[in-house]
Scaffold this motif. Structure first.
Motif, PDB file in Angstrom:
ATOM      1  N   ILE A 146      54.414  39.041  55.085  1.00 43.71           N
ATOM      2  CA  ILE A 146      55.397  39.936  54.775  1.00 43.71           C
ATOM      3  C   ILE A 146      54.794  41.058  53.805  1.00 43.71           C
ATOM      4  N   ALA A 147      55.202  42.272  54.117  1.00 50.74           N
ATOM      5  CA  ALA A 147      54.551  43.442  53.840  1.00 50.74           C
ATOM      6  C   ALA A 147      54.704  43.755  52.361  1.00 50.74           C
ATOM      7  N   ARG A 148      53.821  44.126  51.620  1.00 50.33           N
ATOM      8  CA  ARG A 148      53.842  44.509  50.014  1.00 50.33           C
ATOM      9  C   ARG A 148      53.134  45.733  49.740  1.00 50.33           C
ATOM     10  N   THR A 149      53.540  46.688  48.729  1.00 48.82           N
ATOM     11  CA  THR A 149      52.522  47.531  48.477  1.00 48.82           C
ATOM     12  C   THR A 149      51.611  46.935  47.485  1.00 48.82           C
ATOM     13  N   PRO A 150      50.308  47.735  47.271  1.00 47.74           N
ATOM     14  CA  PRO A 150      49.250  47.162  46.201  1.00 47.74           C
ATOM     15  C   PRO A 150      49.842  46.945  44.998  1.00 47.74           C
ATOM     16  N   LYS A 151      50.699  47.865  44.514  1.00 52.30           N
ATOM     17  CA  LYS A 151      51.496  47.649  43.251  1.00 52.30           C
ATOM     18  C   LYS A 151      52.143  46.452  43.022  1.00 52.30           C
ATOM     19  N   GLU A 152      52.947  45.918  43.896  1.00 51.71           N
ATOM     20  CA  GLU A 152      53.648  44.823  43.942  1.00 51.71           C
ATOM     21  C   GLU A 152      52.804  43.810  44.005  1.00 51.71           C
ATOM     22  N   ASP A 153      51.737  43.690  44.762  1.00 55.22           N
ATOM     23  CA  ASP A 153      50.943  42.458  44.799  1.00 55.22           C
ATOM     24  C   ASP A 153      50.121  42.443  43.668  1.00 55.22           C
ATOM     25  N   ALA A 154      49.693  43.524  43.118  1.00 50.01           N
ATOM     26  CA  ALA A 154      49.014  43.337  41.646  1.00 50.01           C
ATOM     27  C   ALA A 154      49.923  42.985  40.713  1.00 50.01           C
ATOM     28  N   ALA A 155      51.347  43.239  40.682  1.00 51.24           N
ATOM     29  CA  ALA A 155      52.254  42.789  39.594  1.00 51.24           C
ATOM     30  C   ALA A 155      52.534  41.235  39.586  1.00 51.24           C
ATOM     31  N   THR A 156      52.390  40.916  41.106  1.00 46.08           N
ATOM     32  CA  THR A 156      52.723  39.426  41.200  1.00 46.08           C
ATOM     33  C   THR A 156      51.773  38.760  42.082  1.00 46.08           C
ATOM     34  N   PRO A 157      50.625  38.546  41.615  1.00 46.03           N
ATOM     35  CA  PRO A 157      49.745  38.075  42.547  1.00 46.03           C
ATOM     36  C   PRO A 157      50.050  36.684  42.917  1.00 46.03           C
ATOM     37  N   GLU A 158      51.150  36.010  43.414  1.00 46.21           N
ATOM     38  CA  GLU A 158      51.142  34.505  43.605  1.00 46.21           C
ATOM     39  C   GLU A 158      50.723  34.444  44.900  1.00 46.21           C
ATOM     40  N   LEU A 159      50.183  33.165  44.977  1.00 43.95           N
ATOM     41  CA  LEU A 159      49.480  32.472  46.209  1.00 43.95           C
ATOM     42  C   LEU A 159      50.401  32.145  47.333  1.00 43.95           C
ATOM     43  N   TYR A 160      50.288  32.865  48.280  1.00 39.22           N
ATOM     44  CA  TYR A 160      51.348  32.128  49.476  1.00 39.22           C
ATOM     45  C   TYR A 160      50.284  31.776  50.429  1.00 39.22           C
ATOM     46  N   ALA A 161      49.164  31.972  50.864  1.00 37.79           N
ATOM     47  CA  ALA A 161      48.351  31.674  51.822  1.00 37.79           C
ATOM     48  C   ALA A 161      48.063  29.975  51.967  1.00 37.79           C
ATOM     49  N   THR A 162      47.798  29.659  53.102  1.00 35.96           N
ATOM     50  CA  THR A 162      47.199  28.091  53.103  1.00 35.96           C
ATOM     51  C   THR A 162      46.044  27.693  52.393  1.00 35.96           C
ATOM     52  N   ALA A 163      46.336  26.761  51.593  1.00 39.33           N
ATOM     53  CA  ALA A 163      45.252  26.502  50.817  1.00 39.33           C
ATOM     54  C   ALA A 163      43.864  26.087  51.380  1.00 39.33           C
ATOM     55  N   MET A 164      43.939  25.667  52.856  1.00 46.67           N
ATOM     56  CA  MET A 164      42.680  25.312  53.435  1.00 46.67           C
ATOM     57  C   MET A 164      42.170  26.574  53.914  1.00 46.67           C
ATOM     58  N   TYR A 165      42.771  27.876  53.865  1.00 46.00           N
ATOM     59  CA  TYR A 165      42.029  28.840  54.575  1.00 46.00           C
ATOM     60  C   TYR A 165      42.426  30.259  53.412  1.00 46.00           C
ATOM     61  N   VAL A 166      42.238  29.920  52.298  1.00 52.55           N
ATOM     62  CA  VAL A 166      42.396  30.699  51.381  1.00 52.55           C
ATOM     63  C   VAL A 166      41.079  31.295  50.726  1.00 52.55           C
ATOM     64  N   ALA A 167      41.031  32.536  50.302  1.00 51.96           N
ATOM     65  CA  ALA A 167      39.797  33.350  49.854  1.00 51.96           C
ATOM     66  C   ALA A 167      39.635  33.032  48.563  1.00 51.96           C
ATOM     67  N   PRO A 168      38.526  32.750  47.700  1.00 54.81           N
ATOM     68  CA  PRO A 168      38.450  32.518  46.511  1.00 54.81           C
ATOM     69  C   PRO A 168      39.046  33.233  45.333  1.00 54.81           C
ATOM     70  N   GLU A 169      39.029  34.589  45.660  1.00 51.55           N
ATOM     71  CA  GLU A 169      39.645  35.587  44.565  1.00 51.55           C
ATOM     72  C   GLU A 169      41.155  35.418  44.814  1.00 51.55           C
ATOM     73  N   ARG A 170      41.753  35.135  45.694  1.00 52.71           N
ATOM     74  CA  ARG A 170      43.231  34.755  45.788  1.00 52.71           C
ATOM     75  C   ARG A 170      43.656  33.748  44.841  1.00 52.71           C
ATOM     76  N   VAL A 171      42.776  32.491  44.787  1.00 53.29           N
ATOM     77  CA  VAL A 171      42.896  31.444  43.984  1.00 53.29           C
ATOM     78  C   VAL A 171      42.762  31.818  42.677  1.00 53.29           C
ATOM     79  N   GLU A 172      41.904  32.701  42.422  1.00 53.10           N
ATOM     80  CA  GLU A 172      41.897  33.444  40.875  1.00 53.10           C
ATOM     81  C   GLU A 172      42.903  34.400  40.444  1.00 53.10           C
ATOM     82  N   GLY A 173      43.907  34.405  41.306  1.00 48.61           N
ATOM     83  CA  GLY A 173      45.189  35.358  40.935  1.00 48.61           C
ATOM     84  C   GLY A 173      44.847  36.677  41.434  1.00 48.61           C
ATOM     85  N   LYS A 174      43.888  37.294  41.962  1.00 48.12           N
ATOM     86  CA  LYS A 174      43.558  38.539  42.340  1.00 48.12           C
ATOM     87  C   LYS A 174      44.326  38.877  43.603  1.00 48.12           C
TER      88      LYS A 174
END
Length: 598
Positions: free
Chosen positions: A119-147
């Protein structure tokens, strides 16, 4: 064609509906051979849908489940194709952020295509709500940390995909999503070749770099990842080899602090570029000036020709300046040894065809001129400090040119750290009288007096010149070859030591921040190590230590110390003022989210 329709419950959510349509329209702009094509976006019975390309080849996940680990060559080919697709998406500002084998599909020709960009999101939207939606088995470390997701997040995802294709399973497995996400942040993956010994070690290096915990330690672009993989040759054979290109600039690449991390780098980036331009402009012009003086051209004429090259180089047209200098130098060498001028011209054509960087060619060309001044160590160490392994090749190239010039000039020694091994000084082939005669003959031809050229360009004379040069090269003592070897070893020492220090600092600090002081320290220690090895070789290695005409030990020591200071200062300045490739202005990014579809 295939039709993707949003689930009724999800379609009732206005935000999800709007984001679904936004995603579809964004992906419809991505027309690339390695991205699933989107043909239409619409709505029927109040349910949004996407009409996309139908791919009958199945997914990479299904292929791995059916056949197990892929052949290394097939896995690399697929990863390169996916990287090419990612690079195109990134150039449009779109981040996948949920790359996994089930999202890699194949067409009838077995070409890989990326699907499910989310789903498309602007960088501002992603920074404001950095929820993790990716599959846990294939997620990047920085996404786990909320970035928020980034290009490097997709590089990590592709690293996971390649890892699974090579060994048949992801690097981290668990039924607990929390454990999986923790592993991505803190646990180091097992090298693929440890699980599958037939894999080449070169793949370990590439995959583990893509899976680095810190984003700045990974490949910074998907295209860099693709180039590294494409450089491995004979990958399905027992002995895989790696082309030299991807490691040319290691260990400098990614080691220089960014502008945000170091005020000194910020200062050098803003004001150090003129220093860089002045240096390479001067180096490009120096051989022209030296040859013109040697050919008995007047001082004003020599300065004018060299000045033309320097002005063009300083104006930012370094390649044009190199071409002009090469033509002038070819003509000047022709005045002395026409046969050698032909070989020099052919080398220029080779440099152009091989697309050798202008800065590296200029460094190599300047070495024969600077060696008599005692600056051989300075240029050897600087080349390796600036360009890594490619700098070592530059030093070897420069050493070869320097030794050939010294032999042609009949010298026993062409300054510190250049030995030919001649017992007695020979007659020079770069005689001023020869150049004056040839120059006069050429002027006579231009004035309509063509007979004089035949006297100077007598075939017997030309053949005897080349025969004399070949005879000298063959008869030269092993000291000439030892000089080239010593220069190469010194450059390799700089590269190896700096590479080890970079690895040590990265392991010790375990942080993305680059410290300018550590960068300077690595450059200094590398230059000192290279200078020490060069000095020791010339005072202890028999062919060099006992060579006739070798300068005294204290002269060599001073030359080596000057080289360390020169290489450290110039390496730091030039390294810190290397400008990154221009990035395209990003469009709104896409952070992958998983939605129910039917």
């Amino acid at each position: 064609m295939a039709i993707k329709v949003l689930d009724t419950a999800a379609a009732a959510d206005g935000n999800l509906r709007r984001m679904f349509v936004k995603e579809a329209r964004s992906l419809a702009q991505l027309s690339h051979a390695n991205i699933v094509s989107v043909f239409d976006v619409g709505e029927v019975d109040n349910l949004p849908y996407i009409v996309m390309e139908h791919l009958a080849g199945g997914s990479l996940k299904g292929r791995i489940e059916r056949t197990g680990p892929l052949k290394a060559g097939d896995a690399v080919r697929i990863a390169v194709e996916v990287a090419n697709g990612l690079a195109f998406a990134h150039s449009k500002g779109i981040i996948h952020a949920d790359l996994k084998p089930s999202n890699i599909l194949f067409d009838a020709n077995d070409h890989a295509k990326i699907a499910d960009f989310g789903i498309a999101r602007t960088p501002k939207e992603d920074a404001a709500t950095p929820e993790l939606y990716a599959t846990a088995m294939y997620v990047a470390p920085e996404r786990v940390e909320g970035k928020q997701a980034s290009v490097q997040s997709d590089v990590y995802g592709l690293g996971l995909v390649l890892y699974e294709a090579l060994v048949g399973k992801p690097p981290f497995t668990s039924t607990n999503a929390g454990v999986l996400m923790r592993d991505h942040v803190v646990r180091m993956p097992v090298p693929p070749s440890h699980l599958r010994p037939s894999l080449p070690k070169e793949l370990d290096t590439i995959v583990l770099k893509a899976l680095a915990k810190q984003p700045n330690l990974r490949y910074q672009k998907a295209s860099d990842f693709a180039k590294a993989l494409a450089a491995i040759e004979n990958i399905d054979k027992e002995l895989a080899t790696t082309r030299i290109t991807p490691v040319m600039t290691d260990p400098i690449t990614d080691f220089v602090p960014t502008v945000d991390q170091s005020p000194v780098v910020a200062l050098l980036s803003n004001y150090g570029q003129p220093i860089r331009r002045i240096f390479f402009a001067f180096m490009a012009a120096l051989p022209v000036f030296a040859l013109m003086v040697l050919a008995s051209f007047g001082l004003i004429t020599s300065l004018a020709a060299a000045g033309l090259v320097a002005i063009v180089a300083f104006a930012g047209q370094l390649g044009v300046a190199l071409a002009i200098a090469w033509v002038i130098e070819t003509v000047l060498i022709f005045l002395f040894v026409p046969g050698l001028a032909v070989l020099f011209a052919l080398m220029g054509v080779w440099v152009w065809i091989r697309d050798v960087r202008s800065e590296q060619a200029i460094m190599a060309m300047a070495m024969p001129v600077t060696a008599p001044l005692g600056l051989a160590p300075a240029f050897i160490l600087t080349a390796a400090a600036i360009d890594g392994l490619m700098g070592v090749i530059t030093a070897t190239w420069g050493a070869t040119l320097t030794v050939i010039f010294a032999i042609a000039a009949g010298e026993q020694s062409l300054g510190p750290f250049v030995q030919t091994g001649f017992t007695l000084r020979q007659e020079t082939l770069f005689g001023t009288l020869r150049a004056v005669d040839t120059k006069s003959a050429l002027i006579g031809v231009l004035q309509g007096r063509g007979s004089s050229l035949g006297e100077v360009m007598n075939p017997e004379t030309l053949v005897s010149q080349m025969a004399a040069l070949v005879s000298r090269l063959v008869a030269a003592d092993v000291a000439a070859l030892a000089t080239v070897i010593a220069w190469t070893i010194a450059g390799l020492t700089v590269w190896s030591v700096t590479r080890m220090l970079r690895t040590f600092f990265d392991t010790l600090l375990r942080r993305p921040t680059r410290w300018f002081s550590l960068y300077v320290a690595a450059q200094l220690v590398g230059a000192m190590s290279g200078a020490a090895i060069l000095y020791l070789l010339f005072i202890t290695w028999g062919p060099l230590d006992h060579a006739a005409g070798r300068p005294a030990d204290n002269v060599l020591l001073v030359s080596a110390m000057v080289g360390v200071a020169f290489a450290t200062a110039l390496g730091v300045i030039i390294g810190a003022t290397q400008r990154p490739e221009p990035e395209e202005e990003p469009a709104p990014s896409v952070a992958a989210r998983r939605l129910p579809v039917r």
